[in-house]
Design an enzyme around this catalytic site. Structure first.
Site, PDB file in Angstrom:
ATOM      1  N   LEU A 170       0.875 -31.337  38.162  1.00 57.51           N
ATOM      2  CA  LEU A 170       1.579 -30.502  36.663  1.00 57.51           C
ATOM      3  C   LEU A 170       2.721 -29.804  37.446  1.00 57.51           C
ATOM      4  O   LEU A 170       2.829 -29.497  38.534  1.00 57.51           O
ATOM      5  CB  LEU A 170       0.634 -29.674  36.215  1.00 57.51           C
ATOM      6  CG  LEU A 170      -0.713 -30.543  35.669  1.00 57.51           C
ATOM      7  CD1 LEU A 170      -1.786 -29.751  35.580  1.00 57.51           C
ATOM      8  CD2 LEU A 170      -0.371 -31.073  34.412  1.00 57.51           C
TER       9      LEU A 170
ATOM     10  N   ASN B  97       0.597 -24.046  34.331  1.00 58.80           N
ATOM     11  CA  ASN B  97       0.100 -25.348  33.478  1.00 58.80           C
ATOM     12  C   ASN B  97      -0.980 -25.606  34.142  1.00 58.80           C
ATOM     13  O   ASN B  97      -2.009 -26.243  33.498  1.00 58.80           O
ATOM     14  CB  ASN B  97       1.162 -26.546  33.961  1.00 58.80           C
ATOM     15  CG  ASN B  97       2.692 -25.948  33.364  1.00 58.80           C
ATOM     16  OD1 ASN B  97       3.513 -25.859  34.165  1.00 58.80           O
ATOM     17  ND2 ASN B  97       2.602 -26.175  31.955  1.00 58.80           N
TER      18      ASN B  97
ATOM     19  N   THR C  45       2.557 -28.463  42.987  1.00 61.73           N
ATOM     20  CA  THR C  45       3.031 -27.609  44.054  1.00 61.73           C
ATOM     21  C   THR C  45       2.900 -26.128  43.161  1.00 61.73           C
ATOM     22  O   THR C  45       3.742 -25.816  42.246  1.00 61.73           O
ATOM     23  CB  THR C  45       4.190 -27.972  44.547  1.00 61.73           C
ATOM     24  OG1 THR C  45       4.205 -29.103  45.199  1.00 61.73           O
ATOM     25  CG2 THR C  45       4.651 -26.728  45.520  1.00 61.73           C
TER      26      THR C  45
ATOM     27  N   LYS D 239       2.504 -27.283  52.144  1.00 61.00           N
ATOM     28  CA  LYS D 239       3.664 -27.657  51.381  1.00 61.00           C
ATOM     29  C   LYS D 239       4.675 -26.542  51.100  1.00 61.00           C
ATOM     30  O   LYS D 239       6.045 -26.994  51.570  1.00 61.00           O
ATOM     31  CB  LYS D 239       3.091 -27.970  50.091  1.00 61.00           C
ATOM     32  CG  LYS D 239       4.323 -28.402  49.048  1.00 61.00           C
ATOM     33  CD  LYS D 239       5.003 -29.867  49.282  1.00 61.00           C
ATOM     34  CE  LYS D 239       6.009 -30.088  48.256  1.00 61.00           C
ATOM     35  NZ  LYS D 239       5.561 -30.635  47.000  1.00 61.00           N
TER      36      LYS D 239
ATOM     37  N   LYS E 125      12.305 -23.260  42.774  1.00 61.82           N
ATOM     38  CA  LYS E 125      11.061 -22.917  42.398  1.00 61.82           C
ATOM     39  C   LYS E 125      10.144 -23.022  43.684  1.00 61.82           C
ATOM     40  O   LYS E 125       9.297 -22.037  43.776  1.00 61.82           O
ATOM     41  CB  LYS E 125      10.637 -24.046  41.520  1.00 61.82           C
ATOM     42  CG  LYS E 125       9.169 -24.064  41.023  1.00 61.82           C
ATOM     43  CD  LYS E 125       8.658 -25.326  40.837  1.00 61.82           C
ATOM     44  CE  LYS E 125       6.961 -25.431  40.927  1.00 61.82           C
ATOM     45  NZ  LYS E 125       6.525 -26.895  41.305  1.00 61.82           N
TER      46      LYS E 125
END
Lengths: 336, 336, 336, 336
Positions: free
Chosen positions: A103, A108, A134, A209, A284
């Site tokens: 997502l 979300n 992520t 990540k 982001k």
């Protein structure tokens, strides 16, 4: 030795036809008992650019897949190639006992797991939940805690590698979660990727990540700065790239994905910064690492400034260009 | 074809014995006329940590070397192993027609070349001047222009690799200067290093050096930020280093010289940040790249902030520690 | 006590009529001997936007002025209103014993003072040299040292206030130089300004100027950041400006020169960022403070980042807009 | 004209004794009808350094106050001077219809309002809830929405001014919330402060607070940078402060709270950076503005770097020093 009839399927919801096919495979010794279990249906929620390819790879590997997405067209594409459709995340959770989610962002994920028709409203004990989005590691931990109360296991498993890697099934997964569940997750994820890291407890997959992507952003901006400065000081771009690539400044951003057009063929910088990993997506991800740094009181001077630079670039029209276009942003024709 | 007697030595100051040996070699076809010339004496000015080893390597390779330094002890050490002594840079320039300089900063280079008893006050036409100092590229260009008026050739040839690489004769040289003189410089420099880059016109050697070191500083700080952030988020330091080293964040600072104690053996971070490349030296090099960026109007947001960070570290007592100690600076025990 | 006839004019170039008038004043005790000297001719070199107005103000106050500039038209404009013309800086130095220079940058100052036909080639002992250019303080010190060898006195006297303040004769001067010469400089400068600071030794005038402008840049960017952030968080721009203007965030950039269009009337932000102090000029001044910080090993994290931001703005087409347009640069419509 | 009996108390929960005293006051014309209503009991939750003084001021002005805090000693101190004690926030909400909260951070606010024994579990319709904590504006909005569902009104009202201003009742309040409720809030808050801003909708009070403090941090670091750079360039600290205070660099941090010891008497910098507003508190507020910037995609390059600098200072032992000690952090004796 197991007889066919002693196999206990983890999920009782696979159709008789599927069960029959699986048993046939087993009898031909193509599947172990464990392998058969793994052919139980898999839920997949989030069929965007990445998720659609991931779900297709599962289907291509022979998995029954139950899909869900807010966009009907995305669902229809998967149904066309054999996916079963779940009306809501809750419906998917009723029909499967392994679910993968992919997502766009933390809200979300919260909605899909903890919302009104969310996964956790119907999830069965023993279900394995793998989130490849992520997002903020803290959100992963929060959802994991709620899943545990329902007897389910949540793991965060963000990916590296872009749309092409998703298509080709060669993603890398960074998985945070309990060691005893890791093997089951790995088996499933290797159908969509080539490498699966176990990074530690829940949340560490996301942590790895966002750490990698922050370092990537820093490296890319740094390479762009020195390539621009060096050429203004009279250096040939290819000679400079060669020197840096074999010196202590060596990094992926200089030797594999150089941001200067014409230095390396086939990368976005040599294709007008099209394709690749967009500036808005990098902004982001940097927002996530910056928030994590605020929460943990960790100084990240360069990571923080990198976030600002990618944010400024979004304001100047670079959102959809590959993140290596920071070279162009720094370089643009000087007017005084 | 040349006969032995037609050879004109570039320098008349080699001893008859040496000349005799060189001629013998030539007759046996072991040396070209050019090769013979290369055993002519070489001047070496600047016998610090790096320069002393470099001059020793030249002597060990059989070159007659004429040395000069402001510190008599440094000169005495070299004289003990056979170096001839020049009283001043001007004296060295009278006694040789190839000179290497290795000095701490731009003002020293200006003094040694253009000062009262500087090289250019006595330099002979045809002399090859090679400056391995790390200085402002513009100063290199200015000195080169003055040397050219005297008929001499100046090249900037800064090195990468530290004191150990100097000792072992495995430095890398980045040489800016005319192509037609590069071969002569390369031949000489390979006695002290293993790789010699021709970077372009005068000044580009320095440019390449300060670009690489700026990228190195950015990478090192970036790696330190993510290693600290990642461990605060629950990641094991070795797992995180492994992931980064095989992902898009890959760089020399993470996979070869990791700043976190205990991740890689034998690097300064695993030895209390002793040895290696000092923080004050990195701050100095960053001062050069920042000045070059101001002069060329090149934006270097991360390079500039990296300069500030290394400058702050100098103020907090890190000057003599290896530059990877920025990890410690960022991490230090938080008191609130 | 002096008799009128014992007065020795510092310059022999004033006309008999002027001399007669001065003596008359003296007899009426309206002028001291020193004051009379002050009507001796003044040299003025550098007739750009600022310099032309400054020279005109001197002429309007009754001073004989000898002008020089590289642009003949600029010289002609002043000649039209009564200025005498000097062919070169050297010529001006022969014709006057007080000279003001107002030049764009350090290289221009070096050329005008130390070049082939520069001031110092003909300067008379006792001459007062006042440089109002904004340049590197170290250059001021270097020129001052050379002037002193000729028996002349050099003072750095950069200004604050823009073109309008130059026109209206209300500039502020920051003067570095010997205390015993300050009064003479102040008397002259008050014809072009309303306030003259004595900042200390030579070079401190420039130091004060670049310190103020760096703080101004930091404030302006800071105000722009919070005005943008605050309005995105739902605050009305005028209410936010009012609160900040009466709180600890109060500064000139928020209460007098607010960068948000419509908050304050009559400032560049309310006129499409036209007029005022251009972004490229701010970037130049920040280059000076950043170079000074490198030379003195002073950490300036925000000053350094401000320099990068104004440099980036130059690359994006903001060079000629007022420096408060950084608000627009930060704010521009976000595309993702 | 109102008769005493026509007064309608907003809260029916004031004791007969209090009501009697209020009526008596009214009859003596010391209170308007409105004023009488305002003497209904007020809840106060959060009795830390700031809150304790604020509650005391309410008591001193004659208000019946019902207090609550997690630390029994803090509660006991207030009980000693006449406060009634509420066992939990829920208990306070049952006993009053106006409540002020002053808590350290967002999680505390969430706990006190929405936790198990939180205010919202028992709050009466019509209750006025005023939160003076400095927290994330989004949390204010979330709590306000939940309060509204219960028929209560929530306003965010953070303060400027430190412990001394709280003690002396001269705080400034920035109040976000509905216009129709603002007058009631203002009347109450003026008992603890001298100025009450209405900033707009819920959340804008916090927004104004964090914007101001971010600008303050930027100004303070900027002033520290130029004061340090200027003195290294030879300027006297007082002369430089005077010039900046009357020029375009003028700001509160230079003219009222100068960070250089000895420039202004009576401020923390002249008292070894004791007292004032601690570095750790500034770092916390900058964390809030940075998080808000991430959420709203607002670029804040200097605000972000300021956060990093205060975070680094916390790591280096400056947490409890006044935030103006950034001057000392930048300046510390240079060791190379």
């Amino acid at each position: 030795m197991l007889s066919a009839t002693s196999i206990v399927f983890r999920s009782s919801r696979i159709s008789p036809a599927v069960a029959s096919r699986l048993l046939e495979c087993y009898n031909r010794r193509e599947l172990s008992a464990k392998g058969m279990a793994s052919m139980a249906p898999v839920g997949f929620i989030g069929l965007g650019n990445m998720g659609a390819y991931m779900a297709k790879n599962l289907i291509n590997k022979g998995y029954p897949v139950v899909v869900n997405d807010v966009y009907p067209e995305a669902v229809a594409d998967l149904a066309d190639i054999g996916a079963q459709v779940g009306d809501t995340p809750a419906d998917v959770a009723q029909k499967t006992d392994r679910i993968i989610t992919m997502l766009p962002s933390s809200p979300n994920v919260l909605e899909v797991y903890t919302g009104e028709n969310g996964i956790l409203s119907t999830v069965k004990p023993g279900t394995l939940l793998i989130d490849s989005s992520t997002i903020d590691p803290q959100v992963s931990k929060d959802v994991a805690a709620k899943a545990e109360k329902k007897g389910a296991t949540f793991m965060d498993a963000p990916v590296s590698g872009g749309v092409n890697a998703a298509r080709d099934g060669i993603l890398t997964f960074m998985v945070g979660g309990k060691t005893e569940e890791f093997v089951a997750a790995e088996e499933l994820l290797l159908n969509m990727g080539k490498k699966v890291w176990h990074t530690g407890a829940v949340g560490t997959g996301e942590a790895a990540k966002i750490c990698n992507n922050m370092l990537l952003a820093i490296s890319m901006i740094g390479v762009s700065e020195v390539m621009n400065l060096g050429t203004r000081l009279g250096l040939d771009k290819k000679i400079l790239a060669d020197i840096l690539s074999t010196s202590t400044g060596r990094c992926w951003s200089v030797d594999t994905y150089n941001p200067v057009p014409g230095v390396i063929e086939g990368v976005p910088s040599s294709n007008n910064y099209q394709g690749g990993f967009g500036t808005a997506l990098m902004a982001k991800d940097l927002g996530l690492s910056n928030a994590a740094a605020i929460n943990t009181k960790s100084p990240i001077p360069l990571g923080s400034l990198s976030n600002q630079i990618y944010r400024l670039m979004c304001n100047q029209g670079y959102s959809l260009k590959d993140f290596s276009s920071v070279y162009q942003f720094l370089k643009e024709q000087q007017d005084s």
